[in-house]
Design a protein around this motif. Structure first.
Motif, short mmCIF file in Angstrom:
data_model
loop_
_atom_site.label_atom_id
_atom_site.label_comp_id
_atom_site.label_asym_id
_atom_site.label_seq_id
_atom_site.Cartn_x
_atom_site.Cartn_y
_atom_site.Cartn_z
N PHE A 138 0.84 -1.20 0.00
CA PHE A 138 0.00 0.00 0.00
C PHE A 138 0.87 1.25 0.00
O PHE A 138 1.89 1.31 0.69
N ARG A 139 0.43 2.24 -0.80
CA ARG A 139 1.15 3.52 -0.83
C ARG A 139 0.28 4.69 -0.39
O ARG A 139 0.65 5.44 0.48
N SER A 140 -0.92 4.84 -1.00
CA SER A 140 -1.70 6.03 -0.68
C SER A 140 -3.15 5.89 -1.13
O SER A 140 -3.48 5.03 -1.95
N LEU A 141 -3.98 6.76 -0.57
CA LEU A 141 -5.32 7.01 -1.09
C LEU A 141 -5.29 8.38 -1.77
O LEU A 141 -4.64 9.30 -1.29
N GLU A 142 -6.03 8.50 -2.85
CA GLU A 142 -6.13 9.78 -3.56
C GLU A 142 -7.56 10.27 -3.48
O GLU A 142 -8.50 9.54 -3.83
N LEU A 143 -7.75 11.50 -3.00
CA LEU A 143 -9.08 12.13 -2.94
C LEU A 143 -9.14 13.23 -3.99
O LEU A 143 -8.33 14.16 -3.96
N THR A 144 -10.11 13.13 -4.91
CA THR A 144 -10.25 14.14 -5.95
C THR A 144 -11.66 14.70 -5.92
O THR A 144 -12.63 13.94 -6.07
N PRO A 145 -11.82 16.01 -5.71
CA PRO A 145 -13.16 16.59 -5.72
C PRO A 145 -13.81 16.39 -7.09
O PRO A 145 -13.17 16.62 -8.12
N LEU A 146 -15.07 15.93 -7.10
CA LEU A 146 -15.73 15.69 -8.39
C LEU A 146 -15.80 16.96 -9.22
O LEU A 146 -15.77 16.90 -10.46
N SER A 147 -15.88 18.11 -8.56
CA SER A 147 -15.96 19.37 -9.29
C SER A 147 -14.68 19.67 -10.06
O SER A 147 -14.69 20.45 -11.02
N ALA A 148 -13.56 19.04 -9.67
CA ALA A 148 -12.28 19.28 -10.35
C ALA A 148 -11.79 18.06 -11.12
O ALA A 148 -10.69 18.07 -11.67
#
Length: 211
Positions: free
Chosen positions: A142-152
């Motif tokens: 495991f390295r990371s979780l990525e959170l991306t706002p749907l608006s962007a």
């Protein structure tokens, strides 16, 4: 404040700022708590065995829906294992799939998680967990979780596609087969122990043996 982690590890509590305009990366090294057999390896890579939980303290810039990606390399025997990602009142599930790349099934890949997390503004926790798994069973790196706002999300993907197009193609290399390169300097020594001037070494090179 120090937080005790799995197998006697400790970590200083970090609050990760979640950007409402661009992706935010939650690395294993930023976690406020690790529970289970989750051991840090080189860099920001963690080997995960059996049931466990990784928790991050986050400060959300703006309320909204956030897409989630998991950067990991799955173990072959763990394909289909269920993971859960929770944040606020939202909960997502993901079944581990095989990852592929230049290092085979040991290659990291960013896997998109179906659905999104609804995150309110302010401080809260994001949790990645695996349950009901035998202790000691290798599951993933495991390295990371990525959170991306749907608006962007559309703008982010457009930037990534532009970066992919700008990469030089290495397809010719995969079709060319193997090659050899010899580097000769004034300090190079022949197999018989002789040292030749560069021009003479080039002239004496047995090219016919390699044709």
């Amino acid at each position: 404040m120090a937080v005790f982690m799995a197998h006697g590890q400790t970590s200083r509590t970090n609050t990760v700022q979640v950007n409402s305009q661009a992706p935010t990366y939650l690395y294993g090294g930023q976690a406020s708590n690790l529970e289970g057999d989750i051991k840090k390896r080189g860099g920001d890579n963690f080997a995960w065995k059996g049931s466990g939980t990784v928790t991050w303290e986050v400060q959300v810039d703006k309320v909204g829906e956030y897409a989630v990606g998991l950067c990991h390399a799955a173990e072959p025997d763990a394909v289909g294992q269920q993971l859960q990602i929770s944040g606020g009142q939202s909960r997502l599930s993901y079944a581990l799939a095989m990852t592929q790349g230049v290092f085979g099934n040991k290659s990291y890949a960013l896997a998109p998680i179906q659905g999104s997390l609804h995150l309110a503004a302010g401080k809260q926790t994001i949790t990645l967990s695996i349950t009901n798994t035998p202790a000691g069973k290798p599951l993933l790196a495991f390295r990371s979780l990525e959170l991306t706002p749907l608006s962007a999300k559309a703008a982010t993907e457009a930037d990534r596609e532009k970066a992919r197009r700008s990469r030089a193609s290495a397809e010719w290399l995969s079709k060319a087969g193997y090659g050899l390169m010899f580097h000769w300097t004034s300090q190079s020594i022949g197999t018989n122990g002789s040292i030749k001037p560069f021009d003479q070494a080039v002239a004496d090179f047995p090219l016919d043996h390699f044709s």
